[in-house]
Motif scaffolding. Structure first.
Motif, PDB file in Angstrom:
ATOM      1  N   PRO A  37       0.182  -4.700  -8.826  1.00 50.31           N
ATOM      2  CA  PRO A  37      -0.280  -3.453  -9.124  1.00 50.31           C
ATOM      3  C   PRO A  37      -0.733  -3.106 -10.493  1.00 50.31           C
ATOM      4  O   PRO A  37      -1.612  -2.125 -10.682  1.00 50.31           O
ATOM      5  CB  PRO A  37       0.997  -2.575  -8.878  1.00 50.31           C
ATOM      6  CG  PRO A  37       2.120  -3.214  -8.735  1.00 50.31           C
ATOM      7  CD  PRO A  37       1.662  -4.573  -8.454  1.00 50.31           C
ATOM      8  N   GLU A  38      -0.507  -4.110 -11.592  1.00 46.26           N
ATOM      9  CA  GLU A  38      -1.136  -3.676 -12.821  1.00 46.26           C
ATOM     10  C   GLU A  38      -2.594  -4.029 -12.885  1.00 46.26           C
ATOM     11  O   GLU A  38      -3.345  -3.356 -13.722  1.00 46.26           O
ATOM     12  CB  GLU A  38      -0.411  -4.597 -13.785  1.00 46.26           C
ATOM     13  CG  GLU A  38      -0.821  -6.235 -13.644  1.00 46.26           C
ATOM     14  CD  GLU A  38      -0.108  -6.892 -12.713  1.00 46.26           C
ATOM     15  OE1 GLU A  38      -0.348  -8.259 -12.358  1.00 46.26           O
ATOM     16  OE2 GLU A  38       0.897  -6.167 -11.946  1.00 46.26           O
ATOM     17  N   SER A  39      -3.064  -4.516 -11.785  1.00 47.71           N
ATOM     18  CA  SER A  39      -4.637  -4.511 -11.552  1.00 47.71           C
ATOM     19  C   SER A  39      -5.188  -3.166 -11.490  1.00 47.71           C
ATOM     20  O   SER A  39      -6.319  -3.044 -12.094  1.00 47.71           O
ATOM     21  CB  SER A  39      -4.895  -5.279 -10.348  1.00 47.71           C
ATOM     22  OG  SER A  39      -4.424  -4.567  -9.212  1.00 47.71           O
ATOM     23  N   LEU A  68      -8.389  -8.322  -5.737  1.00 51.89           N
ATOM     24  CA  LEU A  68      -8.296  -7.005  -6.392  1.00 51.89           C
ATOM     25  C   LEU A  68      -8.030  -6.047  -5.674  1.00 51.89           C
ATOM     26  O   LEU A  68      -6.993  -5.117  -6.069  1.00 51.89           O
ATOM     27  CB  LEU A  68      -9.564  -6.957  -7.341  1.00 51.89           C
ATOM     28  CG  LEU A  68      -9.477  -7.731  -8.763  1.00 51.89           C
ATOM     29  CD1 LEU A  68     -10.764  -7.299  -9.555  1.00 51.89           C
ATOM     30  CD2 LEU A  68      -8.467  -7.231  -9.868  1.00 51.89           C
ATOM     31  N   GLU A  69      -8.709  -5.612  -4.690  1.00 52.37           N
ATOM     32  CA  GLU A  69      -8.638  -4.603  -3.695  1.00 52.37           C
ATOM     33  C   GLU A  69      -6.997  -4.762  -3.131  1.00 52.37           C
ATOM     34  O   GLU A  69      -6.587  -3.788  -2.821  1.00 52.37           O
ATOM     35  CB  GLU A  69      -9.625  -4.627  -2.532  1.00 52.37           C
ATOM     36  CG  GLU A  69      -9.559  -3.395  -1.861  1.00 52.37           C
ATOM     37  CD  GLU A  69     -10.911  -3.354  -0.605  1.00 52.37           C
ATOM     38  OE1 GLU A  69     -10.787  -2.499   0.129  1.00 52.37           O
ATOM     39  OE2 GLU A  69     -11.585  -4.400  -0.737  1.00 52.37           O
ATOM     40  N   SER A  70      -6.815  -5.851  -2.604  1.00 49.09           N
ATOM     41  CA  SER A  70      -5.421  -6.025  -1.892  1.00 49.09           C
ATOM     42  C   SER A  70      -4.373  -6.009  -2.813  1.00 49.09           C
ATOM     43  O   SER A  70      -3.476  -5.087  -2.186  1.00 49.09           O
ATOM     44  CB  SER A  70      -5.536  -7.401  -1.252  1.00 49.09           C
ATOM     45  OG  SER A  70      -6.413  -7.894  -0.459  1.00 49.09           O
ATOM     46  N   MET A  71      -4.429  -6.219  -4.059  1.00 51.38           N
ATOM     47  CA  MET A  71      -3.458  -6.095  -4.948  1.00 51.38           C
ATOM     48  C   MET A  71      -3.190  -4.586  -5.402  1.00 51.38           C
ATOM     49  O   MET A  71      -2.040  -3.962  -5.487  1.00 51.38           O
ATOM     50  CB  MET A  71      -3.514  -6.869  -6.273  1.00 51.38           C
ATOM     51  CG  MET A  71      -3.399  -8.345  -6.231  1.00 51.38           C
ATOM     52  SD  MET A  71      -3.352  -9.185  -7.656  1.00 51.38           S
ATOM     53  CE  MET A  71      -5.236  -9.056  -7.961  1.00 51.38           C
ATOM     54  N   MET A 101      -1.681  -3.217  -2.199  1.00 54.53           N
ATOM     55  CA  MET A 101      -0.166  -3.570  -1.889  1.00 54.53           C
ATOM     56  C   MET A 101       0.803  -2.980  -2.959  1.00 54.53           C
ATOM     57  O   MET A 101       2.004  -2.760  -2.953  1.00 54.53           O
ATOM     58  CB  MET A 101      -0.054  -5.071  -2.230  1.00 54.53           C
ATOM     59  CG  MET A 101      -0.612  -5.771  -0.773  1.00 54.53           C
ATOM     60  SD  MET A 101      -0.184  -7.502  -0.722  1.00 54.53           S
ATOM     61  CE  MET A 101      -1.297  -8.243  -1.954  1.00 54.53           C
ATOM     62  N   GLY A 102       0.033  -2.336  -4.052  1.00 53.97           N
ATOM     63  CA  GLY A 102       0.716  -1.535  -5.061  1.00 53.97           C
ATOM     64  C   GLY A 102       1.179  -0.172  -4.779  1.00 53.97           C
ATOM     65  O   GLY A 102       2.121   0.248  -5.637  1.00 53.97           O
ATOM     66  N   GLY A 103       0.950   0.083  -3.579  1.00 56.16           N
ATOM     67  CA  GLY A 103       1.403   1.334  -3.011  1.00 56.16           C
ATOM     68  C   GLY A 103       0.383   2.538  -3.366  1.00 56.16           C
ATOM     69  O   GLY A 103       0.854   3.765  -3.095  1.00 56.16           O
ATOM     70  N   PHE A 104      -0.908   2.274  -3.825  1.00 49.75           N
ATOM     71  CA  PHE A 104      -1.725   3.247  -3.993  1.00 49.75           C
ATOM     72  C   PHE A 104      -2.216   3.827  -2.840  1.00 49.75           C
ATOM     73  O   PHE A 104      -3.168   2.867  -2.108  1.00 49.75           O
ATOM     74  CB  PHE A 104      -2.886   2.816  -4.956  1.00 49.75           C
ATOM     75  CG  PHE A 104      -2.123   2.335  -6.363  1.00 49.75           C
ATOM     76  CD1 PHE A 104      -1.964   3.335  -7.415  1.00 49.75           C
ATOM     77  CD2 PHE A 104      -2.109   1.044  -6.621  1.00 49.75           C
ATOM     78  CE1 PHE A 104      -1.346   2.842  -8.503  1.00 49.75           C
ATOM     79  CE2 PHE A 104      -1.464   0.621  -7.914  1.00 49.75           C
ATOM     80  CZ  PHE A 104      -1.228   1.723  -8.843  1.00 49.75           C
ATOM     81  N   ALA A 112      14.398  -4.520 -16.489  1.00 50.75           N
ATOM     82  CA  ALA A 112      13.226  -5.256 -16.374  1.00 50.75           C
ATOM     83  C   ALA A 112      12.050  -4.662 -16.736  1.00 50.75           C
ATOM     84  O   ALA A 112      11.939  -3.345 -16.650  1.00 50.75           O
ATOM     85  CB  ALA A 112      12.957  -5.718 -14.789  1.00 50.75           C
ATOM     86  N   VAL A 113      11.032  -5.255 -17.425  1.00 51.89           N
ATOM     87  CA  VAL A 113       9.779  -4.662 -17.884  1.00 51.89           C
ATOM     88  C   VAL A 113       8.741  -5.639 -17.304  1.00 51.89           C
ATOM     89  O   VAL A 113       8.637  -6.689 -17.492  1.00 51.89           O
ATOM     90  CB  VAL A 113       9.635  -4.690 -19.671  1.00 51.89           C
ATOM     91  CG1 VAL A 113       8.370  -4.250 -19.872  1.00 51.89           C
ATOM     92  CG2 VAL A 113      10.898  -3.968 -20.126  1.00 51.89           C
ATOM     93  N   THR A 114       8.159  -4.774 -16.391  1.00 48.88           N
ATOM     94  CA  THR A 114       6.837  -5.449 -15.744  1.00 48.88           C
ATOM     95  C   THR A 114       5.662  -5.580 -16.188  1.00 48.88           C
ATOM     96  O   THR A 114       5.487  -4.705 -17.202  1.00 48.88           O
ATOM     97  CB  THR A 114       6.871  -4.586 -14.189  1.00 48.88           C
ATOM     98  OG1 THR A 114       6.229  -3.434 -14.498  1.00 48.88           O
ATOM     99  CG2 THR A 114       8.027  -4.418 -13.418  1.00 48.88           C
ATOM    100  N   MET A 115       4.698  -6.424 -15.632  1.00 46.90           N
ATOM    101  CA  MET A 115       3.268  -6.345 -16.219  1.00 46.90           C
ATOM    102  C   MET A 115       2.691  -4.981 -16.165  1.00 46.90           C
ATOM    103  O   MET A 115       1.843  -4.657 -17.281  1.00 46.90           O
ATOM    104  CB  MET A 115       2.553  -7.227 -15.484  1.00 46.90           C
ATOM    105  CG  MET A 115       1.105  -7.642 -15.957  1.00 46.90           C
ATOM    106  SD  MET A 115       1.132  -8.201 -17.575  1.00 46.90           S
ATOM    107  CE  MET A 115       1.437 -10.010 -17.125  1.00 46.90           C
ATOM    108  N   ARG A 116       3.034  -4.025 -15.120  1.00 43.89           N
ATOM    109  CA  ARG A 116       2.509  -2.945 -15.043  1.00 43.89           C
ATOM    110  C   ARG A 116       2.995  -1.781 -16.071  1.00 43.89           C
ATOM    111  O   ARG A 116       2.134  -1.277 -16.844  1.00 43.89           O
ATOM    112  CB  ARG A 116       2.580  -2.194 -13.533  1.00 43.89           C
ATOM    113  CG  ARG A 116       1.851  -1.005 -13.340  1.00 43.89           C
ATOM    114  CD  ARG A 116       1.818  -0.269 -12.241  1.00 43.89           C
ATOM    115  NE  ARG A 116       0.957   0.853 -12.405  1.00 43.89           N
ATOM    116  CZ  ARG A 116       1.208   1.822 -11.479  1.00 43.89           C
ATOM    117  NH1 ARG A 116       2.233   1.968 -10.491  1.00 43.89           N
ATOM    118  NH2 ARG A 116       0.253   2.973 -11.553  1.00 43.89           N
TER     119      ARG A 116
END
Length: 491
Positions: free
Chosen positions: A342-344, A374-377, A380-383, A316-320
């Motif tokens: 998380p690509e945000s 944007l903040e939520s994404m 949730m991306g683990g940052f 798989a190749v993700t948007m990030r």
């Protein structure tokens, strides 16, 4: 004609059909893969009136039995490899001639209208996407929604309508779905029942197959118009005022970082396409999308597309992955078709590290909600970053949020142009430049409203506009908007 069993190389081969081919009452012969026939450029046919939704006469069970018989004889007669060498019109004429011969030789009794329906159906099955072809040919349709073999809906002028389009059965519909996704190297089956793909013209396709779709395969197509919309046309349609469109042009020309926000079907991608028209031809643009649908006209464009995992769940190749890789490709502008994860974080970093003029869309119902999403994404991306740090990043990266909305009467409007100012304490501050105000509705249920300026004389991106030589245009547009305080009420 050059046939499967010998003959001349003059064209597509025919062979006299067998005297009898067993009819299949419940299923027709498996349709072949669509033939890659060259489609010459030609003017699009005039679209029928939007209210005319009886796109196909009802088909009886006897019609499908006859079609099975004729289709099986056709496949046994024609050489598809030779058919593929013809242009689309010649291929259709060849198929129609052979089908007419089969009908005559088998003494099939049909009315002229039934025979015409049969000829058209078989041509669409061999060369196109079967019953979907009449819908794809209409430029006034924005969405096609197939809920199993017997229910097909379209969206015209913002309203969803039922159509008379039917598929023979779910197997035929599934076959068409597999044709579509296989053209872009994807698959849809029980093991992988959800798939995003695109048509050759860039139209977005989503398929969800059984067992997830209980009543049969569900196919959704977001169609693109053959003629690309521009901001001038959006002004004509009442989506935005002339002054508002000029401000959007200045924003794009000034390399502001733009987020286009809106709900499903609000016109985000269309608006993003309009804004990209003001990118200079000498800029290197890299687009990242789940299914490539952006239609940029600049010469130096690199289009990237995500890839789902294979049968083993790998590859798989993700948007990030795509957005992060963009930074190694010397981009001048990065455009993300839809920010949803998380690509945000990587897009904001790109916006904040010299890639001015980057753009993206996201689902949100207001500019304030877009900032929250944007903040939520990112979270949730683990940052593991403090909330204040994330908000600072957003405030220093995003310059303008353009909000699009589809109103309850089906019309689409740009409801606000909002700039991000900075931070006050722990809150991201914004100010509206343009907003849309609903005044009421007429006797037909159509909303009446107007775009109005909020009276700002100098937006926060004024200095950026002056750097790019756009300050005079911006001043003139703001003065005109502030003087009128609104455009004419929308009809």
């Amino acid at each position: 004609m050059f046939g499967k069993r010998g003959g001349s190389e003059a064209g597509v081969a025919r062979q006299a059909p067998a005297p009898a081919v067993a009819a299949q009452p419940k299923a027709e012969a498996a349709a072949p893969e669509p033939v890659p026939v060259a489609r010459p450029a030609k003017p699009a046919p005039a679209a029928p009136e939007p209210k005319s939704i009886d796109l196909a006469r009802p088909r009886s069970e006897g019609f499908y039995q006859t079609k099975s018989t004729v289709f099986a004889a056709l496949i046994d007669t024609i050489d598809l490899s030779q058919l593929a060498k013809l242009d689309i019109e010649s291929a259709r004429d060849e198929i129609r001639d052979i089908v007419s011969d089969i009908i005559s030789l088998k003494n099939i009794v049909m009315s002229i209208s039934e025979q015409e329906d049969l000829l058209e159906d078989i041509c669409n099955d061999v060369l196109g996407l079967g019953p979907l072809e009449p819908l794809l040919a209409r430029d006034d349709i924005s969405d096609i929604m197939v809920n199993g073999a017997t229910r097909t809906y379209i969206e015209v002028a913002g309203k969803v309508q039922a159509t008379s389009i039917r598929f023979r059965d779910n197997a035929q519909l599934m076959n068409i779905c597999q044709r579509i996704v296989s053209q872009v190297g994807r698959r849809v089956d029980e093991a992988s029942p959800i798939c995003d793909a695109r048509l050759p013209d860039g139209s977005r396709v989503n398929v969800i197959a059984p067992p997830l779709a209980i009543d049969g395969p569900t196919l959704t197509i977001r169609k693109f118009k053959k003629d690309k919309l521009t901001l001038d046309q959006l002004v004509k349609f009442g989506t935005i005022t002339r002054e508002g469109a000029t401000i959007l042009e200045v924003i794009a020309n000034s390399r502001c970082n733009i987020i286009v926000s809106g709900g499903t079907g609000s016109g985000k991608t269309t608006l993003l396409n309009c804004l990209t028209r003001y990118i200079e031809d000498d800029e290197r643009i890299i687009t990242c999308e789940d299914a490539a649908e952006l239609q940029l006209q600049q010469p130096h464009v690199v289009r990237l597309e995500t890839r789902p995992p294979n049968l083993e769940g790998e590859g798989a190749v993700t948007m990030r992955d795509l957005v992060r890789n963009c930074l190694r490709m010397r981009p001048e502008r990065i455009i993300v078709g839809e920010v949803r994860g998380p690509e945000s974080f990587d897009l904001l970093q790109a916006m904040n590290t010299g890639h001015d003029g980057s753009m993206g869309t996201l689902h949100a119902n207001s500019p304030r909600e877009a900032l929250t999403r944007l903040e939520s994404m990112i979270t949730m991306g683990g940052f593991t970053l403090p909330s204040r740090t994330i908000k600072d990043m957003i405030a220093t990266s995003v310059d303008v949020i353009v909000q699009a909305e589809r109103l309850r009467d089906g019309s689409r409007k740009i409801t606000s142009i909002t700039e991000v100012i900075g931070m006050e304490g722990d809150v991201i501050t914004t100010q509206d430049i343009f907003t849309y105000e609903i005044l009421g509705e007429d006797q037909h249920g159509k909303l009446i409203g107007r775009h109005r300026s909020t009276g700002i004389g100098r937006p926060a991106f004024w200095e950026r506009a002056r750097y790019f030589g756009q300050d005079q245009r911006l001043a003139a547009a703001l003065d005109a908007a502030n003087a009128a305080d609104a455009m004419s009420p929308v009809a």
